[in-house]
Motif scaffolding. Structure first.
Motif, mmCIF file in Angstrom:
data_model
loop_
_atom_site.group_PDB
_atom_site.id
_atom_site.type_symbol
_atom_site.label_atom_id
_atom_site.label_comp_id
_atom_site.label_asym_id
_atom_site.label_seq_id
_atom_site.Cartn_x
_atom_site.Cartn_y
_atom_site.Cartn_z
ATOM 1 N N ALA A 25 0.678 -0.424 -0.174
ATOM 2 C CA ALA A 25 0.524 -0.078 -0.217
ATOM 3 C C ALA A 25 0.698 1.358 -0.154
ATOM 4 C CB ALA A 25 -1.015 -0.089 1.077
ATOM 5 N N SER A 26 2.192 1.177 0.254
ATOM 6 C CA SER A 26 2.593 2.741 0.634
ATOM 7 C C SER A 26 3.439 2.625 -0.974
ATOM 8 C CB SER A 26 4.081 1.630 0.985
ATOM 9 O OG SER A 26 4.615 1.226 0.941
ATOM 10 N N GLY A 27 3.601 1.770 -1.869
ATOM 11 C CA GLY A 27 3.881 1.623 -2.823
ATOM 12 C C GLY A 27 5.527 0.937 -2.902
ATOM 13 N N ASP A 28 5.826 0.464 -1.715
ATOM 14 C CA ASP A 28 7.368 0.132 -1.629
ATOM 15 C C ASP A 28 7.189 -1.518 -2.569
ATOM 16 O OD1 ASP A 28 8.535 1.750 -0.577
ATOM 17 O OD2 ASP A 28 7.694 1.049 1.437
ATOM 18 N N PRO A 29 8.244 -2.057 -3.005
ATOM 19 C CA PRO A 29 7.914 -3.666 -2.929
ATOM 20 C C PRO A 29 7.354 -4.239 -2.509
ATOM 21 C CG PRO A 29 9.850 -2.480 -4.293
ATOM 22 C CD PRO A 29 9.351 -1.398 -3.427
ATOM 23 N N TYR A 30 6.563 -5.589 -2.628
ATOM 24 C CA TYR A 30 6.173 -6.091 -1.441
ATOM 25 C C TYR A 30 7.379 -7.276 -0.697
ATOM 26 C CZ TYR A 30 3.202 -9.417 0.762
ATOM 27 O OH TYR A 30 2.449 -9.683 2.252
ATOM 28 N N PHE A 31 8.540 -7.271 -2.116
ATOM 29 C CA PHE A 31 9.559 -7.953 -1.300
ATOM 30 C C PHE A 31 10.121 -7.202 0.105
ATOM 31 C CE2 PHE A 31 11.717 -6.327 -4.656
ATOM 32 C CZ PHE A 31 12.717 -6.010 -4.028
ATOM 33 N N SER A 32 10.077 -6.008 0.166
ATOM 34 C CA SER A 32 10.653 -4.831 1.342
ATOM 35 C C SER A 32 9.713 -5.813 2.295
ATOM 36 C CB SER A 32 10.218 -3.656 1.303
ATOM 37 O OG SER A 32 8.654 -3.751 1.568
ATOM 38 N N HIS A 33 8.629 -6.150 2.425
ATOM 39 C CA HIS A 33 7.570 -6.739 3.807
ATOM 40 C C HIS A 33 8.931 -7.413 4.448
ATOM 41 C CE1 HIS A 33 5.060 -7.786 6.558
ATOM 42 N NE2 HIS A 33 5.161 -8.785 5.834
ATOM 43 N N PRO A 34 9.125 -8.894 3.939
ATOM 44 C CA PRO A 34 9.622 -10.346 4.325
ATOM 45 C C PRO A 34 10.779 -9.621 4.374
ATOM 46 C CG PRO A 34 9.208 -10.516 1.990
ATOM 47 C CD PRO A 34 8.422 -9.123 2.232
ATOM 48 N N VAL A 35 11.424 -8.747 3.714
ATOM 49 C CA VAL A 35 12.991 -8.953 3.585
ATOM 50 C C VAL A 35 13.133 -7.421 5.780
ATOM 51 C CG1 VAL A 35 14.992 -6.990 3.243
ATOM 52 C CG2 VAL A 35 13.958 -8.502 1.938
ATOM 53 N N GLU A 36 12.348 -6.518 5.587
ATOM 54 C CA GLU A 36 12.167 -6.294 6.687
ATOM 55 C C GLU A 36 11.902 -6.964 8.514
ATOM 56 O OE1 GLU A 36 12.914 -2.951 7.478
ATOM 57 O OE2 GLU A 36 13.799 -2.671 5.928
ATOM 58 N N VAL A 37 10.750 -8.025 8.302
ATOM 59 C CA VAL A 37 10.620 -9.289 8.897
ATOM 60 C C VAL A 37 11.707 -9.931 8.903
ATOM 61 C CG1 VAL A 37 9.607 -11.257 9.750
ATOM 62 C CG2 VAL A 37 8.023 -9.004 8.423
ATOM 63 N N ALA A 38 12.859 -10.515 8.211
ATOM 64 C CA ALA A 38 13.747 -11.017 8.121
ATOM 65 C C ALA A 38 14.831 -10.278 9.495
ATOM 66 C CB ALA A 38 14.332 -11.480 7.449
ATOM 67 N N GLY A 39 14.768 -8.906 9.175
ATOM 68 C CA GLY A 39 15.964 -7.869 10.021
ATOM 69 C C GLY A 39 15.429 -7.700 11.470
ATOM 70 N N ARG A 82 3.357 -8.804 12.114
ATOM 71 C CA ARG A 82 2.352 -7.712 12.010
ATOM 72 C C ARG A 82 3.385 -6.592 13.017
ATOM 73 N NH1 ARG A 82 -2.713 -8.226 12.782
ATOM 74 N NH2 ARG A 82 -2.659 -9.348 11.367
ATOM 75 N N LEU A 83 3.884 -6.942 13.371
ATOM 76 C CA LEU A 83 4.440 -5.543 14.253
ATOM 77 C C LEU A 83 4.723 -4.501 12.857
ATOM 78 C CD1 LEU A 83 5.605 -3.518 16.395
ATOM 79 C CD2 LEU A 83 7.936 -5.504 16.369
ATOM 80 N N HIS A 84 5.577 -5.686 11.114
ATOM 81 C CA HIS A 84 5.986 -4.728 10.270
ATOM 82 C C HIS A 84 4.299 -3.977 9.961
ATOM 83 C CE1 HIS A 84 7.564 -3.480 6.117
ATOM 84 N NE2 HIS A 84 8.643 -3.147 6.923
ATOM 85 N N ASN A 85 4.116 -4.826 9.609
ATOM 86 C CA ASN A 85 2.234 -4.698 8.981
ATOM 87 C C ASN A 85 1.771 -2.880 9.604
ATOM 88 O OD1 ASN A 85 2.543 -5.693 6.969
ATOM 89 N ND2 ASN A 85 1.342 -7.910 8.083
ATOM 90 N N MET A 86 1.972 -3.179 10.839
ATOM 91 C CA MET A 86 1.600 -2.075 11.809
ATOM 92 C C MET A 86 2.533 -0.834 11.668
ATOM 93 S SD MET A 86 -1.679 -2.939 13.489
ATOM 94 C CE MET A 86 -1.186 -1.962 14.076
ATOM 95 N N ARG A 87 3.757 -0.904 11.480
ATOM 96 C CA ARG A 87 4.356 0.070 11.715
ATOM 97 C C ARG A 87 4.066 0.616 9.939
ATOM 98 N NH1 ARG A 87 10.671 -2.308 13.215
ATOM 99 N NH2 ARG A 87 10.069 -2.797 15.145
ATOM 100 N N THR A 88 3.720 0.159 9.009
ATOM 101 C CA THR A 88 2.930 0.575 7.421
ATOM 102 C C THR A 88 1.752 0.638 7.755
ATOM 103 O OG1 THR A 88 3.513 -1.915 6.538
ATOM 104 C CG2 THR A 88 5.285 -0.811 6.468
ATOM 105 N N LEU A 89 0.706 0.273 8.400
ATOM 106 C CA LEU A 89 -0.536 0.486 8.301
ATOM 107 C C LEU A 89 -1.223 1.875 8.236
ATOM 108 C CD1 LEU A 89 -3.153 -0.921 9.627
ATOM 109 C CD2 LEU A 89 -2.875 -0.252 11.314
ATOM 110 N N HIS A 90 -0.181 2.817 8.434
ATOM 111 C CA HIS A 90 -0.926 3.915 7.841
ATOM 112 C C HIS A 90 -1.194 4.594 6.237
ATOM 113 C CE1 HIS A 90 3.584 5.023 8.534
ATOM 114 N NE2 HIS A 90 3.419 5.519 7.566
#
Length: 697
Positions: free
Chosen positions: A40-54, A140-148
């Protein structure tokens, strides 16, 4: 977003022997599979699993967990399969990814679908390997950080509510307090935006007004402990905004009334030093009784250990202090995740503590889903409990819910018909609070009805609304029964017998829904006798005298002692009737209030002129109020109605004020001629077997 080499370097820092090639392959795999998908932010979707791994690297988890985090959405959102992941990354990673996928599927199910087998999958996925849950919490934590970034407000609120109700309590249950606090804060911002803005604004204002007060207090605590020979680290912070909000709600206070906004943490070298530090602080400053908790000798079920106390600091300031060892702090902040941290040689830790070990045993020992439901005592959710029907249907209720709440959660009709309950096959009172995992069997009866006393212990909105609705319906029926008796008396005064057509036409002329509505209007005093007679037979009241026997309206009362033309009103607080000694209160631009001389509210009339009054010649239409306590049994209201009718008392209002089986308390307003008339009515009521007590109000 973490770049590929940055993620690998993070893992290699705490796990030098990690398989760099496997990590690189997993990174490339998730990028390729998610391809051009966007968030939803416009970022590539794979950025989400990468941040979760972080996030997983911050917990120093093993490479299988890091790879699972990278791949956790591939099976659900791409063409990848578990078999392919097994082939490329091994069975451990495939099992973990499959577990996270199952949790995601359960997440989107409706409540009715979360039956026994789904619960089994949830418990097994979490209990077989805690890392499944850790990845899901980070997801879920990373999804909440980008919920806005999500545009639809209702979707943001739904996700925030799910986070507050499920994932934040889960994070707390496994001791991951940092995750819990951030999830709560982000969800709080979406669910209560005004409250969030107010509290964070006030905290910012306190920071600007008080400068470095937190640092100053932390330094004072450290100096006192250093003088006692203790080597400690002291840090201070303001209370979590959501924690403040919840405390305001629980205590029913505003922000200014919260006295312990600041909290401090003391880290020591040993357990002995924790207790020594506690003694030093209690000697230096006054402790607040009832606020000390020892979670070192008695840890929380998630393994949390610390000493908690509250002190009255300078200028009567209240602060909270937590004292723990540095090792306790590491385990407390990341809970069971710390037990899963990567170990030298890749050995899997055996840190399956209390509740998780019990959970695994229950799941393994259960032969079928119903047995699992009967025996599982879940303690995952702080503010929610799960209870089950004998057939295995799962219902989520607020903590503190009773068997009555459960009955209404199943179905409103079941709640209305409930007469008893079995919890875990044992008969218990209906007010019994439920525990996690209880199997609840509601016993019902076709002749049963909700009790007003249930409102004293139910906690769910649905139960409260249904009980109130049913009680109101019963009260309406009782008032309508009185109205029916009064109707028969009114109809009997007419010169001709009435057929059903006359009654139907009367309902239509009075613009009412049906006959029951008419009887209720008569019983509650909303319609006068004259109005009812005129509706039944138009023109029938033309020759009737203006007499208390015939009409409740257009009566006149005269008062001596008033200047001609001065308006007055009989006080509602004491309902004076002719025969009472009366006094008047006169205030500018108000009618004179006429009170009985012994009225308790006269004390409030010190700013008014007092007038000595007496009753005049015209005394018809005075209203007296009675409180009746009636036995709740068939025929009671009919007998009371007959007594009132035989004593020529017109009911102008009737209201049930309390039901406490086997009694019902009513307030009744009656038009009477004088005090003697009212006294005779009270005497007649007290003599009745249907009346437990009758008093004038």
């Amino acid at each position: 977003m973490l770049r590929q080499y940055e993620l690998v370097e993070r893992v290699k820092e705490y796990a030098p022997e990690a398989d760099e090639a496997l990590l690189n392959r997993a990174y490339v795999y998730t990028v390729q599979k998610h391809g051009t998908q966007k968030r939803a932010s416009g970022d590539p979707y794979f950025s989400h699993p990468v941040e979760v791994a972080g996030l997983m690297t911050e917990l120093k988890l093993d490479q299988q967990t890091i790879i699972t985090a990278l791949l956790h959405d591939t099976v659900e959102d791409t063409l990848a399969t578990i078999e392919e992941i097994d082939k490329l990354f091994g069975p451990d990673v495939a099992r973990l990814v499959d577990g996270v996928t199952k949790l995601s599927k359960i997440e989107v199910m409706t409540e009715s679908e979360r039956a026994a087998e789904n619960l089994r999958k949830f418990l097994l996925a979490m209990s077989e390997d805690l890392r499944v849950l850790l990845v899901k919490l980070a997801d879920r934590l990373h999804n909440m950080r980008t919920l806005h970034y999500i545009k639809k407000e209702d979707k943001r609120r739904r996700i925030a509510r799910e986070t507050m109700d499920i994932y934040a309590p889960l994070a707390e249950r496994v001791g991951m307090y940092e995750y819990m606090r951030e999830m709560q804060l982000l969800a709080f911002e979406q669910l209560e935006p005004e409250g969030y803005a107010t509290i964070t604004g006030r905290l910012a204002q306190i920071r600007s007004e008080e400068g470095g007060q937190v640092d100053e207090l932390a330094l004072s605590i450290k100096q006192v402990l250093a003088e006692a020979g203790l080597n400690v680290e002291v840090s201070g912070r303001e209370k979590h905004p959501y924690s403040i909000w919840r405390k305001m709600a629980e205590r029913h206070v505003n922000f200014e009334q919260i006295t312990d906004i600041m909290a401090f943490r003391v880290l020591t070298d040993s357990v002995d030093d924790c207790y020594r530090a506690l003694g030093v602080l209690h000697q230096a400053w006054q402790m607040i009784p009832g606020r000390f908790k020892d979670y070192i000798s008695t840890p929380k079920s998630n393994g949390y250990q610390s000493l908690h106390t509250a002190l009255i600091f300078q200028r009567s300031m209240r602060i909270e202090v937590q004292i723990r060892t540095r090792e306790m702090h590491r385990l407390n902040e990341f809970g069971l995740a710390a037990h899963w941290a990567y170990k030298q040689g890749g050995a899997r830790p055996d840190g399956q503590v209390g509740w998780l070990r019990d959970l695994i045993e229950i799941v393994d020992a259960s032969h079928d889903a119903e047995e699992l439901l009967e025996n599982t005592k879940m303690a995952i959710y702080q503010d929610r409990i799960f209870a089950f029907t004998p057939k295995g249907a799962l219902f989520q209720l607020p903590k503190g819910s009773t068997a009555v709440d459960f009955a209404y959660a199943v179905h409103t009709n079941l709640g209305n018909a409930a007469v008893g309950v079995k919890i875990n096959n044992r008969h218990v009172p209906m007010r019994t609070q439920l525990a996690n995992g209880d199997v609840v069997e509601i016993i019902k009866s076709t002749t049963s009805e909700p009790q007003l006393s249930w409102l004293g212990f139910v906690v769910t909105g649905k139960a409260r609304a249904a009980i109130r609705r049913a009680v109101r319906a019963k009260e309406r029926a009782e008032v309508a029964e009185i109205g029916g008796k009064l109707y028969d008396e009114i109809a009997g005064r007419l010169p001709q017998r009435l057929g059903k057509k006359a009654l139907a036409h009367a309902v239509e002329r009075l613009d009412l829904r049906d006959e029951e509505d008419l009887m209720f209007a008569i019983g509650s005093g909303r319609l006068s006798d004259r109005q009812v007679m005129e509706a039944l037979v138009p023109g029938s009241t033309a020759e009737l005298p203006e007499d208390p026997e015939w009409t409740r309206t257009e009566r006149a009362i005269s008062i001596r002692g008033l200047t001609a033309g001065v308006g007055f009103e009989l006080a509602e607080c004491c309902h004076p009737v002719p025969g009472d000694r009366i006094v008047g209160l006169r205030r500018p631009d108000h009618k004179v209030e006429v009170h009985a001389i012994d009225c308790m509210t006269l004390a409030s009339g010190v700013d008014a002129d007092w007038l000595d009054l007496s009753w005049g010649e015209r005394t018809t239409g005075a209203v007296g109020r009675l409180q009746l306590i009636l036995y709740n049994r068939p025929g009671t209201l009919a007998e009371v109605t007959q007594i009132l009718a035989s004593n020529r008392a017109n009911v102008t209002n009737l209201q049930m004020t309390q039901r406490d089986e086997p009694f019902g308390t009513y307030e009744v307003d009656l038009e009477v001629s004088d005090l003697a008339h009212l006294t005779r009515i009270v005497g007649a009521l007290r003599a009745s077997e249907a009346v437990a007590d009758a008093e004038r109000i």
